[in-house]
Design a protein around this motif. Structure first.
Motif, PDB file in Angstrom:
ATOM      1  N   ALA A   1       0.823  -1.206   0.000  1.00  0.00           N
ATOM      2  CA  ALA A   1       0.000   0.000   0.000  1.00  0.00           C
ATOM      3  C   ALA A   1       0.860   1.260   0.000  1.00  0.00           C
ATOM      4  N   THR A   2       1.995   1.219   0.706  1.00  0.00           N
ATOM      5  CA  THR A   2       2.856   2.395   0.802  1.00  0.00           C
ATOM      6  C   THR A   2       3.415   2.806  -0.551  1.00  0.00           C
TER       7      THR A   2
ATOM      8  N   VAL B   1       0.374   3.930  -3.604  1.00  0.00           N
ATOM      9  CA  VAL B   1      -0.156   5.297  -3.665  1.00  0.00           C
ATOM     10  C   VAL B   1       0.698   6.203  -4.560  1.00  0.00           C
TER      11      VAL B   1
ATOM     12  N   SER C   1       1.652   5.530   3.305  1.00  0.00           N
ATOM     13  CA  SER C   1       0.939   6.403   2.368  1.00  0.00           C
ATOM     14  C   SER C   1      -0.578   6.273   2.522  1.00  0.00           C
ATOM     15  N   SER C   2      -1.268   7.410   2.504  1.00  0.00           N
ATOM     16  CA  SER C   2      -2.720   7.425   2.705  1.00  0.00           C
ATOM     17  C   SER C   2      -3.482   7.355   1.388  1.00  0.00           C
ATOM     18  N   PHE C   3      -4.421   6.400   1.300  1.00  0.00           N
ATOM     19  CA  PHE C   3      -5.250   6.257   0.107  1.00  0.00           C
ATOM     20  C   PHE C   3      -6.297   7.365   0.000  1.00  0.00           C
TER      21      PHE C   3
ATOM     22  N   ILE D   1      -5.469   9.993  -2.808  1.00  0.00           N
ATOM     23  CA  ILE D   1      -5.150   9.657  -4.195  1.00  0.00           C
ATOM     24  C   ILE D   1      -5.930  10.543  -5.167  1.00  0.00           C
TER      25      ILE D   1
ATOM     26  N   PRO E   1       3.779  11.456  -0.416  1.00  0.00           N
ATOM     27  CA  PRO E   1       2.341  11.593  -0.163  1.00  0.00           C
ATOM     28  C   PRO E   1       2.058  11.691   1.333  1.00  0.00           C
TER      29      PRO E   1
END
Length: 413
Positions: A25-26, A29, A65-67, A70, A271
């Protein structure tokens, strides 16, 4: 497993393992929004260290990283460019700072009043649904690769147990990438020519963010969902570790640490970061909640960020493979919003709840835009503001109880 008796070797192995759980996930993004994945790894590691420093090294949380950002980053970069968009992340940090001060002053009750589940639920749903078009557009580049990556991730989630179940993104991408290699659609030349060790480009060519008010105000409302996610994650990790982190070191400190980590990400070209429930899940399975292990994960992320060939390899992943993973991931985020409404028993027979939910979703999905002069706000940010205002302004039946948010569990939004 006893946290106190872990040898340095075991701590290191577990720390690296926990990073792999957050790794997919990190790096996904930045790949989706046009940023460098190596920079995201570095800012995740640095941000996690900042968080642990502010929280006195007591809270075992990894920031990745935050979704949630995006879609806003993609939209903002088209309008103001990436330098201005990265500067706007300062606004996200400001939201965390304000919330930290409010919690220190008023306690969490004020946040419960401003952001009840009937507001947060549809905002989380929008985070997932607003990205659905991007997922399909990327997947249709090669539906075969997209389906293989998607099917692999679904199989991992459905038929495996333990730690392996926590890494469906990584395994789906690896399988899709291997198939893409056999199909001859991967260009390995940049990987071969990349140096083994190199600082991320944004660090090599460091310059201060190009601040502008328009993207700054555009990004601020989007921080509402991650702020609430943060609160839920602190309660969850406290339950796993059997400690009250809300009391010690305090929710205001954890919120401040998250904000400072976002601020560092802005200046370093990464991000925004957020607390990662995936790593908390891994701690629940392994019964290891030692914050030192998480700091090893952060150090490993920084080490990985300077491996030039790794960054080049990540950027060589075909768009269709990423699109296949996104079909599952973004739908999952939307389902978390629905789960949030169900878990907190939001009564949809109550008119005000229907109004808040309906207007928030319709404005977000429909692409409503509010603009004046050169400034415009739309999408998740505008919908979040509308939801908060409706919740504060619409009359509330005295028999309605304010639903708490402390048991909320979200993925790394």
């Amino acid at each position: 497993m006893n946290n106190e008796t872990l040898s340095p070797l075991k701590k290191t192995i577990l720390g690296v393992q926990f990073l792999f759980i957050a790794f997919g996930a990190t790096v996904l993004v930045p790949l989706l929004v046009g940023l460098d994945p190596a920079t995201a790894l570095m800012t995740a590691g640095i941000g996690t260290f900042i968080f642990h420093l502010v929280t006195k090294g007591k809270v075992p949380i990894f920031l990745g990283s935050s979704f949630a950002f995006i879609a806003p980053i993609i939209a903002a970069s088209k309008q103001w460019g990436m330098p201005g968009t990265l500067a706007a992340i300062i606004g996200v940090a400001l939201v965390y700072f304000i919330m930290s001060a409010l919690i220190k002053w008023q306690g969490k009750r004020l946040l419960d009043k401003l952001f009840p589940p009937v507001v947060i639920g549809p905002v989380i749903i929008l985070i997932g649904l607003s990205l659905s078009t991007s997922a399909v557009d990327m997947a249709k580049n090669n539906w075969t690769l997209a389906f293989i990556a998607l099917a692999t991730a679904i199989a991992i989630l459905s038929f495996t147990r333990g730690l392996i179940k926590l890494v469906p993104v990584i395994i789906g991408i690896i399988v899709g990438y291997i198939v893409a290699l056999f199909m001859g659609v991967v260009n390995l030349d940049p990987v071969i020519s990349a140096p083994w060790f190199a600082l991320p480009p944004s660090i090599q060519h460091f310059h201060l963010p190009e601040f502008a008010w328009e993207p700054f105000f555009y990004m601020i409302p989007v921080a509402i969902a991650p702020v609430i996610e943060h609160i839920g994650d602190i309660y969850v990790v406290g339950a796993v570790a059997k400690k009250d982190f809300v009391a010690d070191p305090g929710l205001h400190r954890t919120m401040l640490g998250d904000g400072l980590a976002c601020l560092a990400a802005s200046f370093l070209g990464g991000p925004p970061v957020t607390t990662y429930s995936e790593v908390t899940g891994a701690m629940s399975i392994t019964k290891v909640t030692n914050p030192q292990v998480i700091r090893i994960s952060a150090a490993t992320a920084i080490v990985f960020s300077v491996i030039g060939k790794l960054s080049a390899l990540l950027q060589s992943i075909p768009q269709a493979v990423l699109g296949g993973i996104m079909l599952l991931l973004f739908g999952t985020i939307a389902s978390v919003g629905i789960q949030n409404l169900i878990q907190h028993k939001v009564d949809l027979s109550i008119t005000r709840n229907i109004i808040i939910l309906s207007v928030t979703l319709t404005m977000g999905i429909g692409g409503a835009v509010l603009s004046w002069g050169n400034f415009a706000i739309s999408g998740i940010g505008l919908s979040a503001i509308v939801g908060v205002l409706l919740n504060l302004l619409l009359p509330k039946d005295k028999s309605e109880a304010l639903s708490p948010v402390e048991d909320q569990e979200n993925p790394g939004i």
